[in-house]
Design a protein around this motif. Structure first.
Motif, PDB file in Angstrom:
ATOM      1  N   ILE A 174      29.307  20.489 -67.106  1.00 35.41           N
ATOM      2  CA  ILE A 174      29.429  21.938 -67.214  1.00 35.41           C
ATOM      3  C   ILE A 174      30.550  22.302 -68.183  1.00 35.41           C
ATOM      4  CG2 ILE A 174      28.419  22.447 -64.973  1.00 35.41           C
ATOM      5  CD1 ILE A 174      31.210  22.758 -63.824  1.00 35.41           C
ATOM      6  N   ARG A 175      30.883  21.343 -69.081  1.00 33.00           N
ATOM      7  CA  ARG A 175      31.900  21.574 -70.107  1.00 33.00           C
ATOM      8  C   ARG A 175      31.452  21.027 -71.470  1.00 33.00           C
ATOM      9  NH1 ARG A 175      33.320  24.206 -66.465  1.00 33.00           N
ATOM     10  NH2 ARG A 175      35.395  24.443 -65.546  1.00 33.00           N
ATOM     11  N   MET A 176      30.146  21.007 -71.716  1.00 32.26           N
ATOM     12  CA  MET A 176      29.628  20.484 -72.974  1.00 32.26           C
ATOM     13  C   MET A 176      28.604  21.444 -73.561  1.00 32.26           C
ATOM     14  SD  MET A 176      29.129  16.454 -71.908  1.00 32.26           S
ATOM     15  CE  MET A 176      28.443  15.956 -73.488  1.00 32.26           C
ATOM     16  N   HIS A 177      28.359  21.275 -74.849  1.00 37.04           N
ATOM     17  CA  HIS A 177      27.343  22.082 -75.528  1.00 37.04           C
ATOM     18  C   HIS A 177      26.012  21.968 -74.789  1.00 37.04           C
ATOM     19  CE1 HIS A 177      25.460  24.039 -78.969  1.00 37.04           C
ATOM     20  NE2 HIS A 177      24.486  23.156 -78.883  1.00 37.04           N
TER      21      HIS A 177
ATOM     22  N   ASP B  53      39.542  20.068 -59.023  1.00 36.17           N
ATOM     23  CA  ASP B  53      38.792  19.612 -57.846  1.00 36.17           C
ATOM     24  C   ASP B  53      37.291  19.806 -57.940  1.00 36.17           C
ATOM     25  OD1 ASP B  53      41.127  18.762 -56.506  1.00 36.17           O
ATOM     26  OD2 ASP B  53      41.502  20.805 -55.806  1.00 36.17           O
ATOM     27  N   ILE B  54      36.769  20.023 -59.146  1.00 33.87           N
ATOM     28  CA  ILE B  54      35.319  20.032 -59.314  1.00 33.87           C
ATOM     29  C   ILE B  54      34.948  19.001 -60.380  1.00 33.87           C
ATOM     30  CG2 ILE B  54      35.011  22.451 -58.615  1.00 33.87           C
ATOM     31  CD1 ILE B  54      34.623  23.082 -61.637  1.00 33.87           C
ATOM     32  N   ASP B  55      33.751  18.448 -60.262  1.00 35.50           N
ATOM     33  CA  ASP B  55      33.270  17.488 -61.244  1.00 35.50           C
ATOM     34  C   ASP B  55      32.725  18.250 -62.450  1.00 35.50           C
ATOM     35  OD1 ASP B  55      29.920  17.340 -60.615  1.00 35.50           O
ATOM     36  OD2 ASP B  55      31.225  18.077 -59.025  1.00 35.50           O
ATOM     37  N   ILE B  56      33.283  17.972 -63.621  1.00 30.57           N
ATOM     38  CA  ILE B  56      32.838  18.674 -64.827  1.00 30.57           C
ATOM     39  C   ILE B  56      32.002  17.778 -65.731  1.00 30.57           C
ATOM     40  CG2 ILE B  56      34.748  20.312 -64.771  1.00 30.57           C
ATOM     41  CD1 ILE B  56      36.029  18.646 -67.066  1.00 30.57           C
ATOM     42  N   PHE B  57      32.049  16.465 -65.500  1.00 35.53           N
ATOM     43  CA  PHE B  57      31.213  15.522 -66.235  1.00 35.53           C
ATOM     44  C   PHE B  57      30.937  14.332 -65.328  1.00 35.53           C
ATOM     45  CE2 PHE B  57      30.774  11.582 -68.626  1.00 35.53           C
ATOM     46  CZ  PHE B  57      29.767  11.894 -69.533  1.00 35.53           C
ATOM     47  N   THR B  58      29.674  13.956 -65.216  1.00 33.82           N
ATOM     48  CA  THR B  58      29.296  12.804 -64.401  1.00 33.82           C
ATOM     49  C   THR B  58      28.317  11.941 -65.166  1.00 33.82           C
ATOM     50  OG1 THR B  58      29.572  14.050 -62.335  1.00 33.82           O
ATOM     51  CG2 THR B  58      28.256  12.035 -62.233  1.00 33.82           C
ATOM     52  N   GLU B  59      28.613  10.657 -65.208  1.00 31.17           N
ATOM     53  CA  GLU B  59      27.713   9.669 -65.805  1.00 31.17           C
ATOM     54  C   GLU B  59      27.176   8.778 -64.700  1.00 31.17           C
ATOM     55  OE1 GLU B  59      27.666   6.364 -69.414  1.00 31.17           O
ATOM     56  OE2 GLU B  59      29.563   6.905 -68.450  1.00 31.17           O
ATOM     57  N   ILE B  60      25.866   8.545 -64.723  1.00 31.30           N
ATOM     58  CA  ILE B  60      25.210   7.768 -63.668  1.00 31.30           C
ATOM     59  C   ILE B  60      24.407   6.636 -64.298  1.00 31.30           C
ATOM     60  CG2 ILE B  60      23.638   7.853 -61.681  1.00 31.30           C
ATOM     61  CD1 ILE B  60      24.043  10.952 -61.769  1.00 31.30           C
ATOM     62  N   ARG B  61      24.534   5.459 -63.707  1.00 26.80           N
ATOM     63  CA  ARG B  61      23.665   4.335 -64.056  1.00 26.80           C
ATOM     64  C   ARG B  61      23.070   3.797 -62.768  1.00 26.80           C
ATOM     65  NH1 ARG B  61      24.193   2.719 -69.274  1.00 26.80           N
ATOM     66  NH2 ARG B  61      26.013   3.564 -70.402  1.00 26.80           N
ATOM     67  N   ALA B  62      21.800   3.463 -62.804  1.00 25.65           N
ATOM     68  CA  ALA B  62      21.135   3.006 -61.583  1.00 25.65           C
ATOM     69  C   ALA B  62      20.069   1.967 -61.910  1.00 25.65           C
ATOM     70  CB  ALA B  62      20.506   4.184 -60.836  1.00 25.65           C
ATOM     71  N   GLN B  63      19.792   1.149 -60.912  1.00 26.35           N
ATOM     72  CA  GLN B  63      18.689   0.189 -60.988  1.00 26.35           C
ATOM     73  C   GLN B  63      17.617   0.621 -60.007  1.00 26.35           C
ATOM     74  OE1 GLN B  63      18.378  -2.920 -62.932  1.00 26.35           O
ATOM     75  NE2 GLN B  63      16.286  -2.481 -62.265  1.00 26.35           N
ATOM     76  N   PHE B  64      16.433   0.888 -60.516  1.00 25.75           N
ATOM     77  CA  PHE B  64      15.270   1.163 -59.679  1.00 25.75           C
ATOM     78  C   PHE B  64      14.456  -0.131 -59.577  1.00 25.75           C
ATOM     79  CE2 PHE B  64      16.651   5.335 -60.658  1.00 25.75           C
ATOM     80  CZ  PHE B  64      16.020   6.248 -59.802  1.00 25.75           C
ATOM     81  N   PRO B  65      13.531  -0.236 -58.636  1.00 25.27           N
ATOM     82  CA  PRO B  65      12.764  -1.478 -58.515  1.00 25.27           C
ATOM     83  C   PRO B  65      12.074  -1.907 -59.806  1.00 25.27           C
ATOM     84  CG  PRO B  65      12.417  -0.119 -56.586  1.00 25.27           C
ATOM     85  CD  PRO B  65      13.215   0.714 -57.555  1.00 25.27           C
TER      86      PRO B  65
ATOM     87  N   GLY C 161      18.340  10.646 -68.817  1.00 22.67           N
ATOM     88  CA  GLY C 161      18.348  12.082 -68.555  1.00 22.67           C
ATOM     89  C   GLY C 161      19.661  12.696 -68.972  1.00 22.67           C
ATOM     90  N   ALA C 162      19.609  13.951 -69.391  1.00 24.76           N
ATOM     91  CA  ALA C 162      20.823  14.674 -69.774  1.00 24.76           C
ATOM     92  C   ALA C 162      20.635  16.151 -69.468  1.00 24.76           C
ATOM     93  CB  ALA C 162      21.113  14.490 -71.264  1.00 24.76           C
ATOM     94  N   PHE C 163      21.706  16.767 -68.963  1.00 27.23           N
ATOM     95  CA  PHE C 163      21.686  18.201 -68.705  1.00 27.23           C
ATOM     96  C   PHE C 163      23.122  18.687 -68.812  1.00 27.23           C
ATOM     97  CE2 PHE C 163      19.785  21.610 -65.609  1.00 27.23           C
ATOM     98  CZ  PHE C 163      19.881  22.555 -66.609  1.00 27.23           C
ATOM     99  N   SER C 164      23.352  19.648 -69.698  1.00 24.36           N
ATOM    100  CA  SER C 164      24.710  20.151 -69.870  1.00 24.36           C
ATOM    101  C   SER C 164      24.709  21.615 -70.294  1.00 24.36           C
ATOM    102  CB  SER C 164      25.461  19.324 -70.922  1.00 24.36           C
ATOM    103  OG  SER C 164      24.848  19.459 -72.192  1.00 24.36           O
ATOM    104  N   PHE C 165      25.806  22.279 -69.958  1.00 27.41           N
ATOM    105  CA  PHE C 165      26.115  23.616 -70.473  1.00 27.41           C
ATOM    106  C   PHE C 165      27.620  23.783 -70.351  1.00 27.41           C
ATOM    107  CE2 PHE C 165      25.047  24.190 -65.975  1.00 27.41           C
ATOM    108  CZ  PHE C 165      26.115  24.934 -65.492  1.00 27.41           C
ATOM    109  N   ASP C 166      28.151  24.862 -70.885  1.00 23.24           N
ATOM    110  CA  ASP C 166      29.597  25.080 -70.884  1.00 23.24           C
ATOM    111  C   ASP C 166      29.897  26.446 -70.273  1.00 23.24           C
ATOM    112  OD1 ASP C 166      32.309  25.323 -71.342  1.00 23.24           O
ATOM    113  OD2 ASP C 166      32.221  24.666 -73.425  1.00 23.24           O
TER     114      ASP C 166
END
Length: 324
Positions: free
Chosen positions: A230-233, A208-220, A153-158
């Motif tokens: 909120i700082r990308m094209h 003090d705000i998150d401007i880029f977050t990368e997430i990796r997860a394991q689902f069952p 998944g990806a979601f971004s704006f600037d």
């Protein structure tokens, strides 16, 4: 014929003015009845398409009006839980913008009050009402892509130039993860019906705000990776990759604004089936589902328990993140 649900809006937010108030006004079974704002000039754009709109000069005054059945809350993030609970205590149904709370455990008081009162309370998580998401969920459940292996998944704006925006202010619960992380996380949960068993994350902070977050997860049953910023094209996409096919949502979150909503089903032999949804308005569909639940007792597609689950994942992302 049943009386339309009379809805009042707390605050003249830009998002309410441009999207949700028009959706309420257009929705079957609903009536945009009232707005609370201390600045009468801010009410004028709402009155331009809803001339009979009643305007209150305070949130409490609107909540005290016996003619209002339900409240829509588009206030800054840190005010959502407080005013949702106040509205429930005033005997009003509640549809509140996401994130409805800042922490998962704040949902508990809302769930308790919902159950005690018999009122409907829900987060305004509009994507689950869009037919593209309902189709994607069905395709996965029906095995159209075989066993699901990985979700991205990806979601971004600037919005760096909009310094007064509440998303750029820590004191109002700003940052990208709370604002748009709910979509890449909740979308995967909704489409698959699964919950992550482990989460890893990395965050880039600014003022003090998150401007880029990368997430990796394991689902069952699959692995997952996503990012929000909120700082990308501007970009948005969700991909569900299976052993024998792939589902791609090209405009999963801002349908009709970012572009046309399309679901691509990639099959063996490089076959691609595309389903388009040019006219579906998920804001209007959300209001109509909300009102059906109030009037007819229909099951609401996005209960508080689902929203709490997404917030639990967001809490884990914040708690376990390394800084970039």
């Amino acid at each position: 014929m049943q009386r339309p649900v009379q809805l009042g809006v707390l605050g003249a937010a830009k998002f309410a003015r441009e999207y949700m108030a028009p959706a309420i006004h257009a929705a079957n079974g609903a009536r945009l009845a009232a707005l609370a704002t201390s600045d009468t000039a801010k009410a004028e754009p709402f009155q331009s398409f809803c001339p009979d709109l009643q305007v209150f000069d305070s949130y409490d005054a609107l909540l005290a009006d016996a003619g209002i059945d339900a409240i829509y809350i588009p206030l800054p993030n840190h005010m959502h839980a407080e005013w949702s609970l106040k509205a429930l205590k005033a005997g009003k149904h509640v549809l509140c913008e996401k994130p409805m709370t800042m922490k998962a455990d704040e949902f508990d008081a809302l769930i308790q009050k919902r159950d005690q009162s018999g009122l409907l309370a829900a987060e305004a998580y509009m994507i689950v009402h869009h037919p593209q998401w309902q189709l994607a969920r069905k395709l996965i459940a029906d095995g159209a892509i075989g066993n699901l292996v990985h979700v991205t998944g990806a979601f971004s704006f600037d919005n760096r130039s909009d310094t007064r925006n509440i998303r750029n202010r820590a004191e109002t619960g700003g940052g990208g993860l709370r604002d748009i992380g709910v979509y890449v996380i909740g979308g995967a949960r909704f489409a698959t019906g699964q919950e992550p068993v482990s989460v890893q994350s990395a965050i880039r902070w600014q003022d003090d705000i998150d401007i880029f977050t990368e997430i990796r997860a394991q689902f069952p049953g699959f692995t997952y990776s996503s990012y929000v910023s909120i700082r990308m094209h501007p970009h948005q996409e969700m991909v569900f990759h299976g052993e024998s096919g792939l589902i791609r949502l090209t405009t999963p979150f801002n349908a009709r604004v970012f572009g046309e909503a399309r679901v691509e089903l990639h099959r063996p032999g490089l076959e691609v089936q595309v389903t388009r949804f040019p006219g579906a308005d998920h804001y209007k569909l959300q209001v109509e589902a909300f009102c059906r639940s109030i009037r007819d007792g229909a099951e609401y597609p996005c209960p508080l328990e689902f929203s709490r689950g997404t917030q639990e994942v967001i809490d884990r992302v914040f708690e376990g993140a390394v800084s970039l």
